[in-house]
Structures are given as structure tokens and as C-alpha cells.
Design a protein around this motif. Structure first.
Motif, PDB file in Angstrom:
ATOM      1  N   ALA A  33       0.840  -1.204   0.000  1.00 14.12           N
ATOM      2  CA  ALA A  33       0.000   0.000   0.000  1.00 14.12           C
ATOM      3  C   ALA A  33       0.874   1.254   0.000  1.00 14.12           C
ATOM      4  N   ARG A  34       1.921   1.265   0.819  1.00 12.55           N
ATOM      5  CA  ARG A  34       2.840   2.417   0.840  1.00 12.55           C
ATOM      6  C   ARG A  34       3.451   2.627  -0.536  1.00 12.55           C
ATOM      7  N   HIS A  35       3.822   1.546  -1.182  1.00 14.91           N
ATOM      8  CA  HIS A  35       4.421   1.633  -2.523  1.00 14.91           C
ATOM      9  C   HIS A  35       3.413   2.219  -3.516  1.00 14.91           C
ATOM     10  N   GLN A  36       2.155   1.771  -3.442  1.00 15.34           N
ATOM     11  CA  GLN A  36       1.127   2.273  -4.355  1.00 15.34           C
ATOM     12  C   GLN A  36       0.797   3.735  -4.104  1.00 15.34           C
ATOM     13  N   LEU A  37       1.122   4.222  -2.917  1.00 13.10           N
ATOM     14  CA  LEU A  37       0.906   5.644  -2.593  1.00 13.10           C
ATOM     15  C   LEU A  37       2.160   6.464  -2.878  1.00 13.10           C
ATOM     16  N   GLY A  38       2.986   5.983  -3.764  1.00 10.09           N
ATOM     17  CA  GLY A  38       4.156   6.743  -4.188  1.00 10.09           C
ATOM     18  C   GLY A  38       5.376   6.536  -3.311  1.00 10.09           C
ATOM     19  N   GLY A  39       5.372   5.467  -2.524  1.00  9.66           N
ATOM     20  CA  GLY A  39       6.526   5.193  -1.676  1.00  9.66           C
ATOM     21  C   GLY A  39       6.577   6.072  -0.437  1.00  9.66           C
ATOM     22  N   ILE A  40       5.395   6.416   0.101  1.00 10.58           N
ATOM     23  CA  ILE A  40       5.364   7.272   1.286  1.00 10.58           C
ATOM     24  C   ILE A  40       6.053   6.576   2.458  1.00 10.58           C
ATOM     25  N   SER A  41       6.508   7.359   3.409  1.00  7.63           N
ATOM     26  CA  SER A  41       7.230   6.822   4.559  1.00  7.63           C
ATOM     27  C   SER A  41       6.291   6.071   5.504  1.00  7.63           C
ATOM     28  N   HIS A  42       6.896   5.276   6.395  1.00  8.46           N
ATOM     29  CA  HIS A  42       6.117   4.578   7.426  1.00  8.46           C
ATOM     30  C   HIS A  42       5.329   5.581   8.257  1.00  8.46           C
ATOM     31  N   SER A  43       5.981   6.674   8.644  1.00  5.39           N
ATOM     32  CA  SER A  43       5.314   7.644   9.523  1.00  5.39           C
ATOM     33  C   SER A  43       4.135   8.315   8.822  1.00  5.39           C
ATOM     34  N   THR A  44       4.272   8.636   7.541  1.00  7.21           N
ATOM     35  CA  THR A  44       3.169   9.232   6.792  1.00  7.21           C
ATOM     36  C   THR A  44       2.033   8.232   6.648  1.00  7.21           C
ATOM     37  N   PHE A  45       2.355   6.980   6.360  1.00  2.00           N
ATOM     38  CA  PHE A  45       1.351   5.932   6.213  1.00  2.00           C
ATOM     39  C   PHE A  45       0.557   5.761   7.504  1.00  2.00           C
ATOM     40  N   TYR A  46       1.268   5.664   8.624  1.00  4.20           N
ATOM     41  CA  TYR A  46       0.576   5.467   9.897  1.00  4.20           C
ATOM     42  C   TYR A  46      -0.156   6.725  10.348  1.00  4.20           C
ATOM     43  N   ALA A  47       0.285   7.894   9.911  1.00  2.00           N
ATOM     44  CA  ALA A  47      -0.451   9.127  10.191  1.00  2.00           C
ATOM     45  C   ALA A  47      -1.806   9.092   9.468  1.00  2.00           C
ATOM     46  N   LEU A  48      -1.838   8.584   8.234  1.00  2.00           N
ATOM     47  CA  LEU A  48      -3.095   8.450   7.492  1.00  2.00           C
ATOM     48  C   LEU A  48      -4.045   7.492   8.216  1.00  2.00           C
ATOM     49  N   ILE A  49      -3.506   6.449   8.807  1.00  2.00           N
ATOM     50  CA  ILE A  49      -4.329   5.504   9.562  1.00  2.00           C
ATOM     51  C   ILE A  49      -4.863   6.178  10.823  1.00  2.00           C
ATOM     52  N   LYS A  50      -3.984   6.874  11.531  1.00  2.00           N
ATOM     53  CA  LYS A  50      -4.396   7.551  12.769  1.00  2.00           C
ATOM     54  C   LYS A  50      -5.475   8.603  12.501  1.00  2.00           C
ATOM     55  N   GLU A  51      -5.377   9.297  11.350  1.00  2.00           N
ATOM     56  CA  GLU A  51      -6.348  10.330  10.976  1.00  2.00           C
ATOM     57  C   GLU A  51      -7.646   9.736  10.426  1.00  2.00           C
ATOM     58  N   GLY A  52      -7.684   8.421  10.249  1.00  2.00           N
ATOM     59  CA  GLY A  52      -8.889   7.776   9.741  1.00  2.00           C
ATOM     60  C   GLY A  52      -9.005   7.780   8.231  1.00  2.00           C
ATOM     61  N   GLU A  53      -7.959   8.196   7.537  1.00  2.00           N
ATOM     62  CA  GLU A  53      -7.983   8.205   6.064  1.00  2.00           C
ATOM     63  C   GLU A  53      -7.907   6.787   5.501  1.00  2.00           C
ATOM     64  N   LEU A  54      -7.185   5.915   6.197  1.00  2.00           N
ATOM     65  CA  LEU A  54      -7.048   4.508   5.817  1.00  2.00           C
ATOM     66  C   LEU A  54      -7.226   3.660   7.063  1.00  2.00           C
ATOM     67  N   SER A  55      -7.573   2.395   6.874  1.00  2.00           N
ATOM     68  CA  SER A  55      -7.635   1.487   8.020  1.00  2.00           C
ATOM     69  C   SER A  55      -6.929   0.185   7.661  1.00  2.00           C
ATOM     70  N   LEU A  56      -6.420  -0.453   8.691  1.00  2.00           N
ATOM     71  CA  LEU A  56      -5.718  -1.716   8.520  1.00  2.00           C
ATOM     72  C   LEU A  56      -6.626  -2.874   8.887  1.00  2.00           C
ATOM     73  N   VAL A  57      -6.411  -3.986   8.216  1.00  2.00           N
ATOM     74  CA  VAL A  57      -7.032  -5.253   8.577  1.00  2.00           C
ATOM     75  C   VAL A  57      -5.902  -6.105   9.132  1.00  2.00           C
ATOM     76  N   LYS A  58      -6.025  -6.511  10.397  1.00  2.00           N
ATOM     77  CA  LYS A  58      -4.998  -7.333  11.030  1.00  2.00           C
ATOM     78  C   LYS A  58      -5.392  -8.800  10.922  1.00  2.00           C
ATOM     79  N   ILE A  59      -4.491  -9.611  10.441  1.00  2.00           N
ATOM     80  CA  ILE A  59      -4.661 -11.060  10.402  1.00  2.00           C
ATOM     81  C   ILE A  59      -3.395 -11.636  11.017  1.00  2.00           C
ATOM     82  N   GLY A  60      -3.551 -12.151  12.224  1.00  2.00           N
ATOM     83  CA  GLY A  60      -2.370 -12.597  12.965  1.00  2.00           C
ATOM     84  C   GLY A  60      -1.502 -11.389  13.265  1.00  2.00           C
TER      85      GLY A  60
END
Length: 85
Positions: A33-60
Motif C-alpha cells: 500500500a505504501r508503494h502504491q501511494l508513491g513510496g510514502i514513509s512509514h510515519s506518513t502511512f501510519y499518520a493516514l491511519i491515525k487520521e482515519g484516512e485509511l484502516s488496517l485489517v490485522k490477520i495474525g
């Protein structure tokens, strides 16, 4: 499937309806997903999750993003660029 809110952006409404009609559910690892978003950093990716822009599905211990959600996020961002401020 959840319904999408009404939007003023015809691109978002049409493409989201097409994705729903296909009934496809796909998961991609968060690195992909980070790669498809232009190679955004881990911190930017997780900021999008924290802001509710994206959500994760956890499996294990692994985290995934639904492909449809990633597509919807990109359509929203594209539409935001078209909206007058």
C-alpha cells in the motif's frame, strides 16, 4: 457492503459504484500500500491511519489494506484537488 456517502465528485461516485458492483475484496500488505501511494514513509502511512484516512485489517501479526479502500482514498484525494477552495 457498506454504502458510501453521497459526494459532489462524480468521479468518486461512479468509480466507487463500479467497484461495489464487481464485489471484489482484495487485501494488500501495508508495504505494498505504501508503494502504491508513491513510496510514502512509514510515519506518513501510519499518520493516514491515525487520521482515519485509511484502516488496517490485522490477520495474525500481519497488517493489510483493502485494495478497494486504497482506491477510494486515491479517488477522494483526486477529487479534493478538483474542488474549489
Amino acid at each position: 457492503m457498506p454504502t458510501l456517502p453521497q459526494t459532489a465528485c462524480p468521479v468518486l461516485a461512479t468509480e466507487a459504484a463500479n467497484a461495489r458492483d464487481r464485489g471484489l475484496i482484495a487485501l494488500g500488505e501495508h508495504e505494498e500500500a505504501r508503494h502504491q501511494l508513491g513510496g510514502i514513509s512509514h510515519s506518513t502511512f501510519y499518520a493516514l491511519i491515525k487520521e482515519g484516512e485509511l484502516s488496517l485489517v490485522k490477520i495474525g501479526s500481519r497488517s493489510f489494506v483493502q485494495a478497494e479502500e486504497l482506491d477510494e482514498f486515491l479517488r477522494r484525494k483526486r477529487c479534493e484537488g478538483r474542488m474549489p477552495s
